[in-house]
Design a protein around this motif. Structure first.
Motif, PDB file in Angstrom:
ATOM      1  N   TYR A  49       1.662  -9.170  54.527  1.00 38.02           N
ATOM      2  CA  TYR A  49       0.586  -8.578  53.722  1.00 38.02           C
ATOM      3  C   TYR A  49      -0.132  -9.684  52.936  1.00 38.02           C
ATOM      4  N   SER A  50      -1.345  -9.360  52.520  1.00 41.37           N
ATOM      5  CA  SER A  50      -2.087 -10.252  51.633  1.00 41.37           C
ATOM      6  C   SER A  50      -3.029  -9.405  50.794  1.00 41.37           C
ATOM      7  N   GLY A  51      -3.576 -10.039  49.757  1.00 43.65           N
ATOM      8  CA  GLY A  51      -4.513  -9.316  48.905  1.00 43.65           C
ATOM      9  C   GLY A  51      -5.578 -10.237  48.355  1.00 43.65           C
ATOM     10  N   VAL A  52      -6.680  -9.626  47.976  1.00 44.44           N
ATOM     11  CA  VAL A  52      -7.796 -10.351  47.381  1.00 44.44           C
ATOM     12  C   VAL A  52      -8.248  -9.580  46.156  1.00 44.44           C
ATOM     13  N   GLU A  53      -8.359 -10.285  45.041  1.00 49.11           N
ATOM     14  CA  GLU A  53      -8.844  -9.674  43.805  1.00 49.11           C
ATOM     15  C   GLU A  53     -10.184 -10.318  43.474  1.00 49.11           C
ATOM     16  N   THR A  54     -11.233  -9.509  43.496  1.00 49.27           N
ATOM     17  CA  THR A  54     -12.566 -10.035  43.221  1.00 49.27           C
ATOM     18  C   THR A  54     -12.779 -10.062  41.716  1.00 49.27           C
ATOM     19  N   CYS A  55     -12.984 -11.255  41.174  1.00 49.07           N
ATOM     20  CA  CYS A  55     -13.069 -11.398  39.721  1.00 49.07           C
ATOM     21  C   CYS A  55     -14.508 -11.349  39.243  1.00 49.07           C
ATOM     22  N   ASP A  56     -15.396 -11.997  39.938  1.00 51.50           N
ATOM     23  CA  ASP A  56     -16.831 -11.821  39.741  1.00 51.50           C
ATOM     24  C   ASP A  56     -17.509 -12.295  41.025  1.00 51.50           C
ATOM     25  N   ASP A  57     -18.835 -12.423  40.991  1.00 48.87           N
ATOM     26  CA  ASP A  57     -19.549 -12.786  42.227  1.00 48.87           C
ATOM     27  C   ASP A  57     -19.118 -14.151  42.748  1.00 48.87           C
ATOM     28  N   GLU A  58     -18.593 -14.970  41.866  1.00 50.17           N
ATOM     29  CA  GLU A  58     -18.328 -16.367  42.216  1.00 50.17           C
ATOM     30  C   GLU A  58     -16.855 -16.676  42.433  1.00 50.17           C
ATOM     31  N   ALA A  59     -15.960 -15.800  42.003  1.00 49.49           N
ATOM     32  CA  ALA A  59     -14.543 -16.176  41.965  1.00 49.49           C
ATOM     33  C   ALA A  59     -13.654 -15.058  42.496  1.00 49.49           C
ATOM     34  N   VAL A  60     -12.705 -15.469  43.329  1.00 49.78           N
ATOM     35  CA  VAL A  60     -11.799 -14.538  43.991  1.00 49.78           C
ATOM     36  C   VAL A  60     -10.377 -15.065  43.819  1.00 49.78           C
ATOM     37  N   LEU A  83      -6.930 -15.664  58.004  1.00 49.12           N
ATOM     38  CA  LEU A  83      -7.674 -14.426  58.294  1.00 49.12           C
ATOM     39  C   LEU A  83      -8.143 -13.764  56.997  1.00 49.12           C
ATOM     40  N   THR A  84      -7.320 -13.862  55.952  1.00 47.53           N
ATOM     41  CA  THR A  84      -7.691 -13.255  54.673  1.00 47.53           C
ATOM     42  C   THR A  84      -8.858 -14.013  54.042  1.00 47.53           C
ATOM     43  N   LEU A  85      -8.822 -15.332  54.110  1.00 49.42           N
ATOM     44  CA  LEU A  85      -9.934 -16.128  53.568  1.00 49.42           C
ATOM     45  C   LEU A  85     -11.237 -15.805  54.289  1.00 49.42           C
ATOM     46  N   ALA A  86     -11.129 -15.482  55.575  1.00 45.77           N
ATOM     47  CA  ALA A  86     -12.337 -15.144  56.340  1.00 45.77           C
ATOM     48  C   ALA A  86     -12.974 -13.850  55.843  1.00 45.77           C
ATOM     49  N   LYS A  87     -12.221 -13.056  55.090  1.00 41.94           N
ATOM     50  CA  LYS A  87     -12.759 -11.805  54.519  1.00 41.94           C
ATOM     51  C   LYS A  87     -13.510 -12.053  53.216  1.00 41.94           C
ATOM     52  N   THR A  88     -13.373 -13.251  52.638  1.00 42.29           N
ATOM     53  CA  THR A  88     -14.021 -13.531  51.356  1.00 42.29           C
ATOM     54  C   THR A  88     -15.405 -14.103  51.602  1.00 42.29           C
ATOM     55  N   SER A  89     -16.253 -13.975  50.595  1.00 41.80           N
ATOM     56  CA  SER A  89     -17.598 -14.536  50.708  1.00 41.80           C
ATOM     57  C   SER A  89     -17.513 -16.052  50.813  1.00 41.80           C
ATOM     58  N   PRO A  90     -18.283 -16.652  51.736  1.00 38.33           N
ATOM     59  CA  PRO A  90     -18.235 -18.105  51.876  1.00 38.33           C
ATOM     60  C   PRO A  90     -18.652 -18.828  50.602  1.00 38.33           C
ATOM     61  N   SER A  91     -19.421 -18.154  49.758  1.00 37.85           N
ATOM     62  CA  SER A  91     -19.897 -18.815  48.534  1.00 37.85           C
ATOM     63  C   SER A  91     -18.919 -18.655  47.366  1.00 37.85           C
ATOM     64  N   ALA A  92     -17.909 -17.827  47.524  1.00 37.89           N
ATOM     65  CA  ALA A  92     -16.980 -17.584  46.413  1.00 37.89           C
ATOM     66  C   ALA A  92     -15.961 -18.710  46.295  1.00 37.89           C
ATOM     67  N   GLU A  93     -15.604 -19.043  45.066  1.00 41.36           N
ATOM     68  CA  GLU A  93     -14.495 -19.964  44.834  1.00 41.36           C
ATOM     69  C   GLU A  93     -13.205 -19.153  44.920  1.00 41.36           C
ATOM     70  N   VAL A  94     -12.238 -19.661  45.677  1.00 36.72           N
ATOM     71  CA  VAL A  94     -10.985 -18.922  45.883  1.00 36.72           C
ATOM     72  C   VAL A  94      -9.857 -19.640  45.155  1.00 36.72           C
ATOM     73  N   TYR A  95      -9.154 -18.907  44.316  1.00 35.96           N
ATOM     74  CA  TYR A  95      -8.025 -19.441  43.552  1.00 35.96           C
ATOM     75  C   TYR A  95      -6.768 -18.651  43.905  1.00 35.96           C
ATOM     76  N   LEU A  96      -5.624 -19.221  43.576  1.00 37.68           N
ATOM     77  CA  LEU A  96      -4.355 -18.498  43.658  1.00 37.68           C
ATOM     78  C   LEU A  96      -3.406 -19.076  42.622  1.00 37.68           C
ATOM     79  N   ALA A  97      -2.350 -18.334  42.338  1.00 34.54           N
ATOM     80  CA  ALA A  97      -1.281 -18.836  41.470  1.00 34.54           C
ATOM     81  C   ALA A  97       0.029 -18.664  42.215  1.00 34.54           C
ATOM     82  N   THR A  98       0.856 -19.707  42.171  1.00 35.20           N
ATOM     83  CA  THR A  98       2.150 -19.620  42.854  1.00 35.20           C
ATOM     84  C   THR A  98       3.201 -20.379  42.062  1.00 35.20           C
ATOM     85  N   THR A  99       4.403 -19.866  42.080  1.00 34.96           N
ATOM     86  CA  THR A  99       5.512 -20.565  41.419  1.00 34.96           C
ATOM     87  C   THR A  99       6.369 -21.317  42.427  1.00 34.96           C
ATOM     88  N   THR A 100       6.243 -20.985  43.713  1.00 37.07           N
ATOM     89  CA  THR A 100       7.187 -21.560  44.694  1.00 37.07           C
ATOM     90  C   THR A 100       6.540 -22.139  45.949  1.00 37.07           C
TER      91      THR A 100
END
Ligand SMILES: CC(C)(COP(=O)(O)OP(=O)(O)OC[C@H]1O[C@@H](n2cnc3c(N)ncnc32)[C@H](O)[C@@H]1OP(=O)(O)O)[C@@H](O)C(=O)NCCC(=O)NCCS
Length: 146
Positions: A49-60, A83-100
């Protein structure tokens, strides 16, 4: 990999169990700005599974990335993220947080960033503002996958 498809899914018990079993957050799954996907094999078995949280027009925020234990170390995780990144807008900045799993995301094109370089819309997500430990690594998609 071609037989695997990324399909939109709603929040479900199966998703919650997969995330909880992997030690990922489930307290903030609900919200109209959150979309989830399942990586599904030809025989309809869910691989991850994966998920995308749209924070504003510029950031995911890329979130809730999990491959079920029996399918790990076969390249499915990277495929799921791509495949999940391909679902995001090409202009959006994509961030994530991970501990491991920072070293899993680096070859895909993510690089660690300091909190003061992260947009407020990302920092104010529940993951970044409270649920994730302050020690979590924040990463930004910097370049196309290698
Ligand atoms: C992280 C995760 C999604 C990787 O899935 P996967 O299908 O095993 O990953 P892949 O087979 O595509 O691995 C790609 C590469 O990343 C490496 N890797 C896999 N999991 C890793 C991890 N947790 N940390 C560091 N590197 C990792 C693999 O060794 C592989 O390297 P290689 O190509 O040199 O062999 C999976 O281990 C998982 O679900 N973990 C629990 C949940 C989690 O940590 N999610 C990420 C945080 S949101």
């Amino acid at each position: 990999m071609r037989e695997l498809k990324l399909e939109p899914v709603l929040v479900s018990d199966d998703l919650r169990v997969a995330l909880t079993s992997a030690g990922l957050l489930v307290d903030d799954l609900d919200g109209s700005d959150r979309s989830y996907f399942a990586l599904v094999a030809a025989d309809r078995r869910v691989v991850g599974y994966s998920g995308v949280e749209t924070c504003d027009d510029e950031a995911v925020l890329l979130r809730s990335v999990v491959v079920l234990p029996e399918y790990r170390s076969k390249g499915y995780g990277r495929h799921l993220v791509e495949l999940t990144l391909a679902k995001t807008s090409p202009s959006a900045e994509v961030y994530l947080a991970t501990t491991t799993a920072a070293s899993f995301f680096e070859p895909i094109g993510f690089a660690s960033v300091q909190r003061d370089q992260v947009p407020p819309a990302i920092l104010s997500t529940r993951q970044l503002s409270g649920l994730c430990p302050a020690s979590a690594t924040i990463m930004k998609l910097e370049r196309p996958p290698t």
